[in-house]
Write a protein that holds these residues in place. Structure first.
Motif, PDB file in Angstrom:
ATOM      1  N   ASP A  37       0.784  -1.223  -0.018  1.00 48.28           N
ATOM      2  CA  ASP A  37       0.038   0.056   0.025  1.00 48.28           C
ATOM      3  C   ASP A  37       0.807   1.271  -0.130  1.00 48.28           C
ATOM      4  N   THR A  38       1.857   1.154   0.679  1.00 48.02           N
ATOM      5  CA  THR A  38       2.876   2.400   0.643  1.00 48.02           C
ATOM      6  C   THR A  38       4.488   2.184   0.577  1.00 48.02           C
ATOM      7  N   VAL A  39       5.048   2.980   0.105  1.00 48.88           N
ATOM      8  CA  VAL A  39       6.383   2.746  -0.110  1.00 48.88           C
ATOM      9  C   VAL A  39       7.370   3.697   0.878  1.00 48.88           C
ATOM     10  N   THR A  40       8.157   3.404   1.887  1.00 50.72           N
ATOM     11  CA  THR A  40       8.763   4.046   2.596  1.00 50.72           C
ATOM     12  C   THR A  40      10.143   4.543   2.115  1.00 50.72           C
ATOM     13  N   ILE A  41      10.437   5.916   2.023  1.00 48.09           N
ATOM     14  CA  ILE A  41      11.821   6.313   1.397  1.00 48.09           C
ATOM     15  C   ILE A  41      12.452   7.270   2.361  1.00 48.09           C
ATOM     16  N   GLU A  42      13.600   7.135   2.599  1.00 50.33           N
ATOM     17  CA  GLU A  42      14.454   7.868   3.518  1.00 50.33           C
ATOM     18  C   GLU A  42      15.163   9.006   2.623  1.00 50.33           C
ATOM     19  N   HIS A  43      15.203  10.341   2.969  1.00 53.76           N
ATOM     20  CA  HIS A  43      16.001  11.264   2.236  1.00 53.76           C
ATOM     21  C   HIS A  43      16.409  12.250   3.109  1.00 53.76           C
ATOM     22  N   ALA A  44      17.082  13.413   2.897  1.00 54.50           N
ATOM     23  CA  ALA A  44      17.829  14.086   3.652  1.00 54.50           C
ATOM     24  C   ALA A  44      17.051  15.013   4.628  1.00 54.50           C
ATOM     25  N   LEU A  45      15.755  15.302   4.511  1.00 51.40           N
ATOM     26  CA  LEU A  45      14.758  15.782   5.193  1.00 51.40           C
ATOM     27  C   LEU A  45      13.979  14.956   6.167  1.00 51.40           C
ATOM     28  N   GLY A  46      13.974  13.749   6.113  1.00 51.32           N
ATOM     29  CA  GLY A  46      13.168  12.736   6.860  1.00 51.32           C
ATOM     30  C   GLY A  46      13.092  11.527   6.254  1.00 51.32           C
ATOM     31  N   THR A  47      12.133  11.002   6.681  1.00 52.61           N
ATOM     32  CA  THR A  47      11.396   9.597   6.226  1.00 52.61           C
ATOM     33  C   THR A  47      10.008   9.575   5.838  1.00 52.61           C
ATOM     34  N   VAL A  48       9.469   9.315   4.800  1.00 56.53           N
ATOM     35  CA  VAL A  48       8.383   9.293   4.220  1.00 56.53           C
ATOM     36  C   VAL A  48       7.448   8.116   3.504  1.00 56.53           C
ATOM     37  N   GLU A  49       6.417   8.075   3.909  1.00 50.08           N
ATOM     38  CA  GLU A  49       5.613   7.085   3.385  1.00 50.08           C
ATOM     39  C   GLU A  49       4.749   7.605   2.367  1.00 50.08           C
ATOM     40  N   VAL A  50       4.885   7.009   1.161  1.00 48.73           N
ATOM     41  CA  VAL A  50       4.151   7.685  -0.115  1.00 48.73           C
ATOM     42  C   VAL A  50       3.217   6.302  -0.717  1.00 48.73           C
ATOM     43  N   PRO A  51       2.058   6.695  -1.282  1.00 42.18           N
ATOM     44  CA  PRO A  51       1.468   5.414  -1.892  1.00 42.18           C
ATOM     45  C   PRO A  51       2.204   4.774  -2.789  1.00 42.18           C
ATOM     46  N   ALA A  52       2.053   3.598  -2.825  1.00 41.66           N
ATOM     47  CA  ALA A  52       2.768   2.774  -3.812  1.00 41.66           C
ATOM     48  C   ALA A  52       2.365   2.952  -5.050  1.00 41.66           C
ATOM     49  N   ASN A  53       1.133   3.269  -5.515  1.00 40.34           N
ATOM     50  CA  ASN A  53       0.547   3.717  -7.004  1.00 40.34           C
ATOM     51  C   ASN A  53      -0.190   5.083  -6.986  1.00 40.34           C
ATOM     52  N   PRO A  54       0.607   6.152  -6.721  1.00 40.97           N
ATOM     53  CA  PRO A  54      -0.140   7.306  -6.462  1.00 40.97           C
ATOM     54  C   PRO A  54      -0.810   7.559  -7.870  1.00 40.97           C
ATOM     55  N   GLU A  55      -2.188   8.296  -7.704  1.00 40.48           N
ATOM     56  CA  GLU A  55      -2.856   8.557  -8.899  1.00 40.48           C
ATOM     57  C   GLU A  55      -2.446  10.074  -9.400  1.00 40.48           C
ATOM     58  N   ARG A  56      -2.252  10.857  -8.485  1.00 35.83           N
ATOM     59  CA  ARG A  56      -2.172  12.255  -8.674  1.00 35.83           C
ATOM     60  C   ARG A  56      -0.579  12.666  -8.099  1.00 35.83           C
ATOM     61  N   VAL A  57       0.216  12.996  -9.118  1.00 41.70           N
ATOM     62  CA  VAL A  57       1.662  13.265  -8.760  1.00 41.70           C
ATOM     63  C   VAL A  57       1.803  14.729  -9.124  1.00 41.70           C
TER      64      VAL A  57
END
Length: 341
Positions: A37-57
């Motif tokens: 359902d989600t993808v967890t991504i680490e980046h320089a400003l934090g960690t975020v969970e994003v939808p695995a298949n977002p419809e509106r980018v």
């Protein structure tokens, strides 16, 4: 200017190496894919969970929209081009071509002349906001995060290479494998084109960012942290030892440095100089100090129109590389020929 060569997109088996921690779903986590359902991504400003298949980018800042477009996803909103736009429509030519290929209308264009237009971004009602190549502050990030999950840069502001840009933004829309294949396709295209110019192999290149014609007391140049000189390596060129050492000393968060004209011999090991402008070489040749730089003497100089598409594409981005590659290599090859004379 030749038309863009469009890159095929197929599934790839390589997992995303950068930023992708895993995919969370009700049954647990799966590493390296986008099946939950989600993808967890680490980046320089934090960690975020994003939808695995977002419809509106939605995308903000420079070139982030090129990743979803290259993967067949049309953003609902993206930043308008604020330089290099040759016809004033807010789109760079390679972006216009891709939209036409996809049969898509122009997305909402955010005017970022004075910074991110948060209200305009919110009005597009995005599921995810891509900013893998950007200068987001923590405050910017926090404000955008109130609108939707945000994918920021992996290490530092404006330091994202074109490969990293594809990796992290593709992960942000649940298409990590397709992003890896896109990277491989671009790398193959670069290698094929560069192979036609063996005269570039092993020559050094430096990118001058600014010289004030009314004050020739110093020269500013991009460090190896900036994507422009980093792209030289893809083309078979190498870093001049002086610039490489100064860049390492300055650190990864410094993108340009300044050298006194009295120390113009700093550039003695630069075979090819790339810069913005149309008459800079003539100006340098008339200066008693800067005229002593070997690249100035032999005119192994590439001068780019910084307001046009070619100069803009010297900062490599996923769609621009194919569009500009042959023209850029030809200009570099002409300069390289003067080194060999």
């Amino acid at each position: 200017m030749r038309p863009s060569r469009l890159l095929p997109i197929t599934a790839a088996s390589a997992a995303l190496a950068l930023g992708l921690v895993g995919c969370a779903s009700g049954s647990g986590a799966e590493t390296g894919g986008a099946t939950g359902d989600t993808v967890t991504i680490e980046h320089a400003l934090g960690t975020v969970e994003v939808p695995a298949n977002p419809e509106r980018v939605a995308t903000v800042a420079w070139a982030n929209h090129e990743v979803p477009l290259a993967l067949g996803v049309v953003p609902v909103g993206m930043a308008a081009a604020n330089f290099g736009d040759d016809d004033g429509d807010g789109l760079l030519p390679w972006v216009s071509e891709k939209l036409e290929e996809l049969g898509a209308e122009t997305p909402v264009l955010f005017d970022e002349t004075d910074g991110i237009d948060f209200e305009a971004v919110a009005d597009t009602d995005p599921d995810v906001i891509l900013a893998g190549y950007s200068g987001l502050t923590q405050e910017d990030y926090d404000t955008l995060s109130e609108i939707a999950p945000v994918v920021a840069y992996p290490e530092g502001p404006w330091a994202t290479s074109w490969r990293e840009l594809i990796e992290i933004n593709a992960a942000g829309i649940g298409r990590a494998d397709e992003g890896e294949q896109l990277i491989a396709d671009i790398e193959a295209e670069i290698a094929e084109a560069a192979a036609e110019h063996p005269e570039l192999e092993g020559k050094t290149a430096g990118f001058i960012t600014h010289i004030d014609p009314t004050d020739l007391s110093e020269i500013s140049y991009y460090t190896t942290a900036d994507p422009r000189p980093a792209f030289f390596e893809d083309l078979g060129l190498v870093e001049p030892a002086g610039i490489a050492a100064a860049s390492e000393e300055a650190g990864d968060d410094v993108f340009s440095l300044t050298q006194s004209a009295e120390q113009a011999d700093f550039f003695d090991d630069v075979d090819i100089v790339v810069t913005y402008g149309t008459d800079l070489l003539t100006t340098l040749q008339a200066d008693p100090l800067l005229s002593q730089i070997p690249a100035v003497q032999r005119e192994s100089f590439v001068q780019l129109d910084g307001t046009g598409p070619l100069g803009t594409a010297a900062n490599p981005t996923p769609l621009a590389i194919s569009w500009v590659l042959d023209d850029y290599l030809e200009l570099l090859a002409e300069a390289a020929a003067k080194v060999d004379q």
